[in-house]
Write a protein that holds these residues in place. Structure first.
Motif, short mmCIF file in Angstrom:
data_model
loop_
_atom_site.label_atom_id
_atom_site.label_comp_id
_atom_site.label_asym_id
_atom_site.label_seq_id
_atom_site.Cartn_x
_atom_site.Cartn_y
_atom_site.Cartn_z
N ARG A 20 0.87 -1.28 -0.11
CA ARG A 20 -0.04 0.08 -0.01
C ARG A 20 0.85 1.30 -0.02
O ARG A 20 0.34 2.44 -0.16
N ASN A 21 2.06 1.17 0.51
CA ASN A 21 3.00 2.18 0.54
C ASN A 21 4.13 2.15 -0.84
O ASN A 21 4.86 1.27 -0.61
N LEU A 22 4.11 2.99 -1.42
CA LEU A 22 5.16 2.95 -2.36
C LEU A 22 6.57 3.17 -2.11
O LEU A 22 7.55 2.54 -2.57
N THR A 23 6.98 3.87 -0.88
CA THR A 23 8.11 4.02 -0.62
C THR A 23 8.72 2.52 -0.06
O THR A 23 9.80 2.33 -0.01
N HIS A 24 7.68 1.96 0.81
CA HIS A 24 8.09 0.57 1.32
C HIS A 24 8.20 -0.43 0.02
O HIS A 24 9.24 -0.93 0.36
N TYR A 25 7.22 -0.32 -1.07
CA TYR A 25 7.46 -1.26 -1.87
C TYR A 25 8.68 -0.90 -2.81
O TYR A 25 9.51 -1.90 -3.02
N THR A 26 9.13 0.40 -2.83
CA THR A 26 10.23 0.52 -3.58
C THR A 26 11.52 0.15 -2.85
O THR A 26 12.69 -0.75 -3.33
N THR A 27 11.82 0.20 -1.37
CA THR A 27 12.92 -0.29 -0.51
C THR A 27 12.72 -1.90 -0.67
O THR A 27 13.88 -2.47 -0.72
N ARG A 28 11.63 -2.51 -0.57
CA ARG A 28 11.53 -3.76 -0.54
C ARG A 28 12.13 -4.26 -1.90
O ARG A 28 12.81 -5.31 -2.06
N SER A 29 11.75 -3.69 -3.14
CA SER A 29 12.01 -4.07 -4.49
C SER A 29 13.83 -4.03 -4.56
O SER A 29 14.38 -4.77 -5.27
N LEU A 30 14.41 -3.11 -4.21
CA LEU A 30 15.85 -2.60 -4.11
C LEU A 30 16.46 -3.86 -3.15
O LEU A 30 17.52 -4.44 -3.65
N ILE A 31 15.89 -4.33 -2.26
CA ILE A 31 16.41 -5.52 -1.34
C ILE A 31 16.45 -6.59 -2.26
O ILE A 31 17.50 -7.28 -2.44
N HIS A 32 15.36 -6.85 -2.96
CA HIS A 32 15.12 -8.36 -3.69
C HIS A 32 15.79 -8.21 -5.16
O HIS A 32 16.15 -9.35 -5.67
N ALA A 33 15.76 -6.99 -5.68
CA ALA A 33 16.27 -6.95 -7.14
C ALA A 33 17.64 -6.03 -7.34
O ALA A 33 18.05 -5.76 -8.38
N GLY A 34 17.76 -5.38 -6.16
CA GLY A 34 19.00 -4.07 -6.43
C GLY A 34 20.27 -4.62 -5.85
O GLY A 34 21.11 -3.67 -5.62
N ARG A 35 20.50 -5.70 -5.49
CA ARG A 35 21.54 -6.43 -4.71
C ARG A 35 21.85 -5.80 -3.54
O ARG A 35 23.14 -5.85 -3.11
N LEU A 36 20.86 -5.46 -2.76
CA LEU A 36 20.93 -4.93 -1.32
C LEU A 36 20.79 -6.21 -0.47
O LEU A 36 21.27 -6.19 0.70
N LYS A 37 20.19 -7.27 -0.95
CA LYS A 37 20.18 -8.51 0.03
C LYS A 37 21.24 -8.84 0.53
O LYS A 37 21.65 -9.33 1.61
#
Length: 315
Positions: free
Chosen positions: A287-304
Motif C-alpha cells: 500500500r505504501n510506494l516507499t515501502h514497495y520501492t525499498t523492498r524491491s531494491l532489497i530483492h532486485a537491487g543487490r541490497l540483499k
C-alpha cells in the motif's frame, strides 16, 4: 522477517523497521549506488490494484553487468507513474557526468521513454529490444486470429475451431515446429478465409528469423528487408499488419540498433519485473510506494547480499 525477529527477541515491526532503514541508507540514500552504469533498461508495471484503477511504476535497470558478463542486471530505482515525464525527471536529477556515461538505453515501443532518453541522454543509443518487438508482432497476430475467428464463426473460438486450436502453434517459431504443428498450419492456411492470418504470421516469422540469425550482419539485413516490405502499400483487410508497420517503420533505427549493440536486451528487465510480481504476491500486495520501492531494491537491487553481510549482535 518473522524468524529474524524471533532470533533477536524483538517485535516484527522493530526488525522490519531496522532492515528497511538500513536498506534505505544503502539504496536511495547511497550516492555511489548508481556508479558505473553504461547500459540502462526501462520498463513499467502495475504495482497496486485499487478500486479507482491500477497504479503503475517505471523501473530503471542497470544492464551493464549483463553486457560485460560480470553478473545479473540490477534494479536502480522505482519511479511513480509510467509517463515519459517521470523518466525524464529522474534522469534530470542525475549529474551530467553520470548521464554522459550512459551509452545505451533499452526500451519497449512506448514513445515517452524514447523522448525522455533523447532529451536527457542525447549521446546514448536507443535500442528497441527483441523481447518487445516479437511480443508486439505476436500480439498483432493474436488480434488478427481473433478477428478472423469472429468473422468466420460469429463468436469467440472454441476448442473445436481450427484457428483457436492453432493459437499456440501460430506463436511458435517456424524452425521449432513439430511435424504435426507444421501440418496443422498447412491445413489452416489452405483456406482462403485465413489469408489475413497467414500474412500476419509471415511477418511475425520474418522478425523471428532475423533475431535468430547466427551472424548479426545477416540478422540486420533480414530485419531491414522485413521493415522495408512494410513501407509499401498494405492491402485492405490487413489492419493488424498496418498497425504493426506503423511502429516498426517509425522505430526502425532503434530496432536495427540491436544488431550493432551485442547483448543489449530488455529481457533481464522483464525478469526483474517477474521477481517483483512474485514479491508482491508473497507480501499480499503493498500500500505504501516507499515501502514497495525499498523492498524491491532489497530483492532486485543487490541490497540483499549487503544486508546478509551485516552482523547484528543481540545483547
Amino acid at each position: 522477517m518473522r524468524r529474524v525477529a524471533q532470533a533477536l527477541g524483538v517485535a516484527w515491526h522493530t526488525a522490519n523497521s531496522a532492515i528497511l532503514a538500513r536498506a534505505q541508507r544503502m539504496g536511495a540514500d547511497d550516492p555511489h549506488r548508481l556508479e558505473g552504469v553504461e547500459v540502462l533498461g526501462v520498463d513499467e508495471h502495475i504495482w497496486r490494484h485499487t478500486r479507482l484503477g491500477q497504479r503503475y511504476v517505471t523501473v530503471v535497470i542497470d544492464l551493464t553487468p549483463v553486457r560485460q558478463a560480470t553478473g545479473p542486471a540490477r534494479l536502480l530505482d522505482v519511479i511513480e507513474g509510467r509517463s515519459g515525464r517521470a523518466l525524464q525527471d529522474w534522469l534530470a536529477q542525475r549529474d551530467q557526468s553520470w548521464r554522459q556515461g550512459v551509452e545505451v538505453v533499452a526500451m519497449d515501443a512506448f514513445t515517452g521513454f524514447k523522448t525522455a532518453a533523447a532529451q536527457q541522454l542525447p549521446a546514448a543509443r536507443a535500442v528497441m529490444d527483441p523481447f518487445h518487438v516479437i511480443a508486439l508482432a505476436g500480439d498483432r497476430l493474436d488480434e488478427c486470429r481473433r478477428r478472423i475467428q469472429r468473422q468466420t464463426t460469429g463468436g469467440r473460438g472454441t476448442k473445436t475451431d481450427p484457428l483457436y486450436r492453432a493459437r499456440r502453434t501460430l506463436r511458435t517459431g517456424a524452425d521449432l515446429l513439430t511435424d504435426p504443428g507444421a501440418q496443422r498450419l498447412q491445413e489452416l492456411f489452405a483456406h482462403e478465409r485465413h489469408a489475413a492470418v497467414q500474412a500476419t504470421w509471415s511477418i511475425y516469422q520474418r522478425l523471428i528469423q532475423a533475431y535468430r540469425a547466427q551472424d548479426r550482419g545477416l540478422g540486420r539485413f533480414l530485419m531491414q528487408r522485413a521493415i522495408d516490405s512494410l513501407t509499401r502499400p498494405i492491402p485492405a483487410g490487413l489492419e493488424e499488419i498496418t498497425a504493426l508497420a506503423k511502429t516498426l517503420t517509425s522505430r526502425s533505427q532503434d530496432i536495427l540498433a540491436y544488431f550493432e549493440r551485442p547483448h543489449t536486451s530488455n529481457g533481464p528487465t522483464e525478469a526483474i519485473n517477474g521477481r517483483l510480481e512474485h514479491l508482491r504476491g508473497i507480501a499480499l500486495g503493498f500500500r505504501n510506494l516507499t515501502h514497495y520501492t525499498t523492498r524491491s531494491l532489497i530483492h532486485a537491487g543487490r541490497l540483499k547480499d549487503q544486508l546478509k553481510a551485516t552482523t547484528y549482535t543481540h545483547p
